[in-house]
Design a protein around this motif. Structure first.
Motif, short mmCIF file in Angstrom:
data_model
loop_
_atom_site.label_atom_id
_atom_site.label_comp_id
_atom_site.label_asym_id
_atom_site.label_seq_id
_atom_site.Cartn_x
_atom_site.Cartn_y
_atom_site.Cartn_z
N PRO A 27 7.59 64.61 24.89
CA PRO A 27 8.37 64.83 26.11
C PRO A 27 7.93 63.82 27.18
N SER B 13 11.42 63.17 16.96
CA SER B 13 10.38 63.77 16.13
C SER B 13 9.14 62.92 16.02
N PHE B 14 9.31 61.62 15.88
CA PHE B 14 8.15 60.80 15.55
C PHE B 14 7.65 59.92 16.68
N VAL C 114 17.19 61.66 16.10
CA VAL C 114 16.28 62.66 15.55
C VAL C 114 14.92 62.02 15.28
N TYR C 115 14.93 60.80 14.79
CA TYR C 115 13.68 60.09 14.49
C TYR C 115 12.85 59.89 15.75
N ARG D 12 13.64 69.02 14.45
CA ARG D 12 14.95 68.37 14.41
C ARG D 12 15.09 67.52 13.16
N PHE D 13 14.00 66.88 12.81
CA PHE D 13 14.06 66.00 11.65
C PHE D 13 14.32 66.80 10.38
N PHE E 293 17.87 68.05 10.32
CA PHE E 293 18.80 66.98 10.03
C PHE E 293 18.74 66.59 8.56
N LEU F 131 9.11 65.94 32.98
CA LEU F 131 8.54 67.29 33.02
C LEU F 131 8.19 67.67 34.45
N ILE G 62 21.44 55.96 3.00
CA ILE G 62 22.28 57.08 3.39
C ILE G 62 23.52 56.60 4.14
N PHE H 224 25.47 67.16 3.22
CA PHE H 224 26.53 66.18 3.40
C PHE H 224 26.64 65.27 2.18
N ARG I 90 7.19 70.84 15.46
CA ARG I 90 7.16 69.48 15.95
C ARG I 90 8.22 68.61 15.30
N TYR I 91 8.41 68.80 14.00
CA TYR I 91 9.39 67.97 13.30
C TYR I 91 10.67 68.73 13.05
N VAL J 191 2.56 70.25 24.38
CA VAL J 191 2.69 69.34 23.24
C VAL J 191 2.17 67.94 23.58
N GLN K 59 6.68 72.24 26.40
CA GLN K 59 6.63 70.79 26.35
C GLN K 59 5.32 70.26 26.89
N TYR L 291 20.62 69.11 6.61
CA TYR L 291 22.06 68.94 6.75
C TYR L 291 22.55 67.75 5.94
N LEU L 292 21.78 66.66 6.02
CA LEU L 292 22.15 65.45 5.27
C LEU L 292 22.25 65.72 3.79
#
Lengths: 445, 422
Positions: free
Chosen positions: A404, A399-400, A395-396, B145-146, B149, A409, A349, B156, B142-143, B393, B390, B152-153
Motif C-alpha cells: 500500500p 500482489s508482488f 494483479v501482478y 488477487r493473484f 486471477f 494511507l 496466455i 477462461f 497477501r497474494y 502490511v 494496510q 479465473y484464468l
C-alpha cells in the motif's frame, strides 16, 4: 463465404420439421445479410475497404498476396510509430488515447451485436448502450481521479462534493438507465432487448474494466504500461514470423493459421525482447517514476527517486549458464526479472485472448471485427490479445510489487473520525512495540 | 452438415411469438397441503398455499435472525447459489445446451472463483486480527488477487480449449449468460453481506421494506386496484403502487424505531479472536441515539406536539423505504420482462405457490446496491479496519515513519495528549 453457401445448399436435407426448416431458410438468409436482400448469401457486410487510395495505386501492380503483406507491413509500422509519438507526448495524451481505443472497441462490438440481432430499430437501444458506457466510465474515472488527484479534489469545492457522493451519483445515473430500459420493453421484442442488454453489459465488463486497469498501470509508471503492451505486440509479430518461416504443426483447431513453431519461437523471442526493452527503459526516470499530479504546476510530473526495482544490482549467474557465457556475475535491474514473468504471460496466455476472439468471430460468422485499419481489421482485432494482459499486470503489481502507498494511507487516515484515528494509532503503537521497533522509553521523546 | 447454431441462431432473430414455451418443472406442493386443501376451489387453494408459505418464510427469517450474523451469512450464500442455479438452468433450457461439453462444470467453477475473490476481499478486512495470527492465511491474503486471477484464468483457458466448432455460438451465449448472472447475483449478495457487517439493521430494514412493499402493494391492488400500472405486469395497479409506498414508509419508520433500541441490531459485527465468534457490542453511534426534533408547523398543528423524539436513523429509513417502494418494483418488472422474453411462468418451482427463489428476490435486486451506496456516501466514512490492515502490511520502517507523522498530527489536533517527560 463458401461455408455459408454450402449451408444454404444443404437446406433441403434439414430435419423434417417442415415449418422450422422453411423459416430456417428464410432466417439463414436474414442472418447472413441485411433484411432487404434476402436472396443473397453473403456474410455479414463488412464496411467498405478503407485502404487509402494512394496505397492502392502504389501497390496495384503486385499480386494480391504480396499486396496484402505490404499493406499490413506499412500499417504495422505506422501504428508502431504512432505509439512512439504518443509515448513522447506524455501520460495525459496516453490516457486520452486509451479512452478513445476503448470507445472504438465498444462501438465495434455493439455494432456486431446490432448486426447479429437486426436490432437497429429497437427503441432507445443505441442511446441506452452509449449512456451505460458513459455511466460506467464516469464511475471508474471518478474513482481514479479521487485516488490520484486527492489534493486537487480537496481544494475545489464542487469537485469535493462530487467526490464525496461519487458512488451515489454514479449509481443514480446507472439506475436511470436501468429504469429507462425497463420502461422501453416492447411486447414483441422482449428477447431481443434482453439480449442486447446482456451484450452491452458483457462488453462493458470486458472493455471498460480492462481500459481502466491499463490506466492504473500507467499511473504506476509508464514502464508498466509500455513493456506489457510491447510484449504482446512483439509476440504477435514474432509468432507470425516464426509461423511464416518455420510453421508446420497446427496449434489449435480454432485458429488454423497458428502453429506450435510460431508459438514457441514467439515465446522465446518475446522473453528476450522483454529483457532488452526493460534494460533500456529502466534507465530513464520518465518511464520509471509513478505519474503524479503536481499541485503547483498543475500538470503531470514524473520525477522521483527510482525505487529499488530500477537500480542496477549484481546477480550471480547460476553455474549452468556461467559455463556458457563465461561471466561470473551480471548487472541487471530487478525489474528485468519481473519482465520475464510479464513476457511469459504475454506469450503463453495472451494468445488465449486471441483464440477467444477467433471463436467469437466464428460463432458470429464475421471475418473481422470491423474494417477500421486496412489489412488488419478493426481495433478489437489488434487488441484482443491485450485483453487479459492489463488485468494480469494490475494483479501482478498489487500482489508482488507495491505494498500500500504510505502517503495515500496517511490521506485516508486523515479523513477518519478522531476516535477511529486514536484507535488505529493505539493499535499501531502496540504493534510496533511488539515488534520491538518502539520501546516505551523512546515513546517519551 | 447442419450447424446446430443455425437451429438456435434463429431463436435470436425471430419475434417472440414464434418461440414455443419452455415446459416448467414438476409441481412441488407437498402432499399434506394438497390433501388438506382438496375441498376448496382452485383460486382459494392457491391463495391459502401462498399464505401458508409466506408465513413459513417469514418465521424462518426470524429464526435465522435470532441465530445470529454467521447464520445470516450462510443463508445469503445459500440463496445466492440457488438463484445462480435457477438462472443457469433457464439458460440451459433456452439453448438446449445440456450436452455442451464442460459447460456445467465451468459455470459452477466460475461461481466458485468469483465468490472466493469477493469473500477474500470483504471478509479478510473484518478478520484482520484472526488473519494476522495464522501464517498460511497471511500468504493467502497477501497474494489474494493473484490467486483469484489465476483461478479465473484457468477457467477462461478451459473455456477457450473447450470451444467446439459446431457449438461456438451456443458456448459463447452460455459464457455470457454465466457472466451476467454472476455480475448480478454474486455482487449483490456480497454487498448484502457488507451491509450486514455494518449492523444487522442495515440488512433487516431494507429487506423487510421490500417484502412489506410486495405484500401491501398486493393487498391494496387486491382490494382497490383499478388502473393498470405498466403493460409488462398487467396485475400491478397504480392504487397498489401508491398504497404500497405509503404503507412501506410507515412500516419502515416503525420498524426502525423498534430495532434501533437493541445493540444486537445496531452495532457493527465484529469478530473477536478471544471468544472466536461474532459479537455485536458497542456504544451505539449517534445515528441510534434518541434526539429531539422540532416539528415543522403543519405537523405541529396535526399532532399538537412541539417536539418529537426520534432516532436519526428513522429519517434514513424513510429514504430506504422510498427506494424500496419506487425503484424496487423496477427490479420486479425487469424479472417479469425476462420471464416473458423466455416464455417461462416462474424461475423455478422451489417454493410451492410462489415459484423459485429468484421470484421472491427479484425486487431485492437493486436494494442491496442502493443500501451499500447509501452507507458509503451518507453514513460512514472510509473503513477504518481497512486502513489498519494496510498499515500492518507495510514494512516496519515505513510503519515507524507513519507512526511518527500520525503522532504529530494527533497531538496538533489535540486528540492525543503529549506524554509528560519523567
Amino acid at each position: 463465404m463458401t461455408e455459408l453457401r454450402q449451408r444454404v445448399a444443404h437446406e433441403p436435407d434439414a430435419p423434417p420439421e417442415d415449418k422450422e426448416s422453411e423459416s430456417e431458410a428464410k432466417v439463414d438468409g436474414e442472418t447472413a445479410s441485411d433484411s432487404e436482400s434476402r436472396t443473397e448469401s453473403a456474410p455479414l457486410p463488412v464496411s467498405a475497404d478503407d485502404t487509402p487510395e494512394v496505397l492502392n495505386r502504389a501497390l496495384s501492380n503486385l499480386s494480391s498476396r504480396w499486396k496484402n503483406w505490404w499493406v499490413r507491413g506499412i500499417l504495422t509500422m505506422a501504428m508502431i510509430a504512432f505509439f512512439f509519438i504518443i509515448i513522447y507526448l506524455g501520460p495525459m495524451v496516453l490516457m486520452i488515447i486509451v479512452m478513445c481505443v476503448q470507445i472504438k472497441c465498444f462501438h465495434e462490438i455493439i455494432t456486431i451485436g446490432y448486426n447479429v440481432y437486426h436490432s437497429y430499430d429497437l427503441p432507445w437501444f443505441r442511446t441506452l448502450s452509449w449512456y451505460f458506457l458513459l455511466c460506467v466510465n464516469y464511475f471508474f474515472y471518478g474513482e481514479t481521479v479521487t485516488d490520484y488527484f486527492f489534493t486537487l479534489v480537496q481544494r475545489e469545492e464542487p469537485l469535493r462534493i462530487l467526490s464525496k457522493y461519487h458512488r451515489f451519483i454514479s449509481f443514480t445515473l446507472y439506475l436511470i438507465g436501468f429504469c429507462m430500459f425497463v420502461l422501453s420493453l416492447v411486447k414483441k421484442h422482449y428477447r431481443l432487448q434482453f439480449y442486447m442488454f446482456g451484450w452491452t453489459h458483457v462488453t462493458l465488463l470486458i472493455v471498460v474494466t480492462q481500459s481502466h486497469l491499463v490506466i492504473h498501470n500507467l499511473f504506476e509508471g509508464m514502464i508498466w504500461f509500455i513493456v506489457p503492451i510491447s510484449c504482446v505486440i512483439c509476440n504477435d509479430i514474432m509468432a507470425y514470423m516464426f509461423g511464416f518461416f518455420f510453421g508446420r504443426t497446427p496449434l489449435i483447431k480454432l485458429s488454423p493459421k497458428k502453429t506450435w513453431e510460431g508459438f514457441i519461437g514467439g515465446f522465446f523471442a518475446t522473453v528476450v525482447f522483454g529483457l532488452l526493452l526493460s534494460y533500456v527503459m529502466s534507465g530513464y526516470r520518465c518511464f520509471v517514476c509513478p505519474v503524479e499530479y503536481n499541485n503547483d504546476t498543475n500538470s503531470f510530473t514524473v520525477d522521483c527517486e527510482p525505487s529499488d526495482l530500477f537500480r542496477l544490482q549484481e546477480y550471480n549467474i547460476p553455474g549452468v549458464i556461467q559455463s556458457v557465457i563465461g561471466w561470473k556475475t551480471v548487472r541487471m535491474y530487478p525489474f528485468q526479472i519481473h519482465s520475464i514473468a510479464l513476457s511469459t504471460f504475454a506469450s503463453l496466455i495472451g494468445p488465449f485472448g486471441g483464440f477467444f476472439a477467433s471463436g467469437f468471430k466464428r460463432a458470429f460468422k464475421i471475418k473481422d471485427f470491423a474494417n477500421t485499419i486496412p489489412g488488419h481489421g478493426g481495433i478489437m482485432d489488434r487488441f484482443d490479445c491485450q485483453y487479459l494482459m492489463a488485468t494480469f499486470v494490475n494483479v501482478y503489481i498489487a500482489s508482488f510489487i507495491r505494498g500500500p502507498n504510505p502517503s495515500k494511507l496517511i490521506q485516508q487516515f486523515l479523513t477518519l473520525r478522531p476516535d477511529q484515528q486514536l484507535h488505529i494509532f493505539n493499535t499501531l503503537q502496540s504493534h510496533l512495540i511488539d515488534k520491538g521497533m518502539l520501546t516505551s522509553a523512546t515513546e517519551d521523546e | 452438415e447442419t450447424d446446430i447454431d443455425d437451429r438456435y441462431g434463429d431463436l435470436d432473430s425471430r419475434i417472440d411469438s414464434d418461440i414455443p414455451e419452455i415446459p416448467p418443472s414438476s409441481d412441488r406442493t407437498p402432499e399434506i397441503l394438497k390433501k388438506a386443501l382438496s375441498g376448496l376451489s382452485s383460486r382459494w387453494k392457491n391463495w391459502w398455499i401462498r399464505g401458508i408459505l409466506t408465513l413459513t418464510m417469514i418465521s424462518l427469517f426470524f429464526l435465522i435472525i435470532y441465530m445470529g450474523s454467521f447464520m445470516l451469512m450462510l443463508l445469503v450464500l445459500g440463496i445466492q447459489v440457488k438463484c445462480f442455479h435457477e438462472i443457469i438452468t433457464i439458460g440451459y433450457r433456452v439453448y438446449h445446451s445440456y450436452d455442451l461439453p464442460w459447460f456445467r462444470t465451468l459455470s459452477w467453477y466460475f461461481l466458485l472463483c468469483v465468490n472466493y475473490f469477493f469473500y477474500g476481499e470483504t471478509v479478510a478486512d473484518y478478520f484482520a486480527t484472526f488473519v494476522q495470527r495464522e501464517e498460511q492465511l497471511q500468504f493467502l491474503i497477501r497474494y489474494h488477487r493473484f490467486i483469484s486471477f489465476a483461478l479465473y484464468l484457468a477457467g477462461f483457458c478451459m473455456f477457450v480449449l473447450s470451444l467446439v466448432k459446431k457449438h461456438c455460438r451456443l458456448q459463447f451465449y452460455m459464457f455470457a449468460w454465466t457472466h451476467v448472472t454472476l455480475l448480478i447475483i454474486v455482487t449483490q449478495s456480497h454487498l448484502v453481506i457488507q451491509s450486514l457487517f455494518e449492523g444487522m439493521i442495515w440488512f433487516l430494514l431494507p429487506i423487510s421494506s421490500v417484502i412489506c412493499n410486495d405484500i401491501t402493494a398486493y393487498l391494496f391492488g387486491f382490494f382497490f386496484g383499478r388502473t393498470p400500472l405498466i403493460k409488462l405486469s398487467p396485475k400491478k395497479t397504480w392504487e397498489g403502487f401508491i398504497g404500497g409506498f405509503f404503507s412501506t414508509v410507515v412500516f419502515g419508520f416503525i420498524a426502525a424505531y423498534v430495532l434501533s433500541k437493541y445493540q444486537y441490531f445496531v452495532c457493527p459485527v465484529e469478530y473477536r479472536s478471544d471468544v472466536n465468534s461474532f459479537v455485536t457490542e458497542c456504544e451505539p453511534s449517534e445515528l441510534f441515539q434518541l434526539q429531539n426534533y422540532s416539528l415543522p408547523p403543519f405537523l405541529k398543528a396535526v399532532l399538537r406536539q412541539e417536539r418529537v423524539s426520534l432516532y436519526p436513523f428513522q429519517i434514513h429509513s424513510i429514504a430506504l423505504s422510498t427506494f424500496a417502494s419506487l425503484i424496487g418494483p423496477f427490479g420486479g418488472f425487469f424479472a417479469s420482462g425476462f420471464k416473458r422474453a423466455f416464455k417461462i411462468k416462474d424461475f423455478a418451482n422451489t417454493i410451492p405457490g410462489h415459484g423459485g427463489i429468484m421470484d421472491r428476490f427479484d425486487c431485492q435486486y437493486l436494494m442491496a446496491t442502493f443500501v451499500h451506496v447509501y452507507i458509503a456516501s451518507f453514513i460512514r466514512g472510509p473503513n477504518p479496519s481497512k486502513v489498519l490492515q494496510q498499515l500492518l502490511v507495510l514494512q516496519p520502517e515505513h510503519q515507524l515513519n507513519i507512526y511518527k507523522t500520525l503522532k504529530i498530527h494527533l497531538i496538533e489536533k489535540g486528540i492525543l495528549q503529549p506524554a509528560l517527560k519523567v
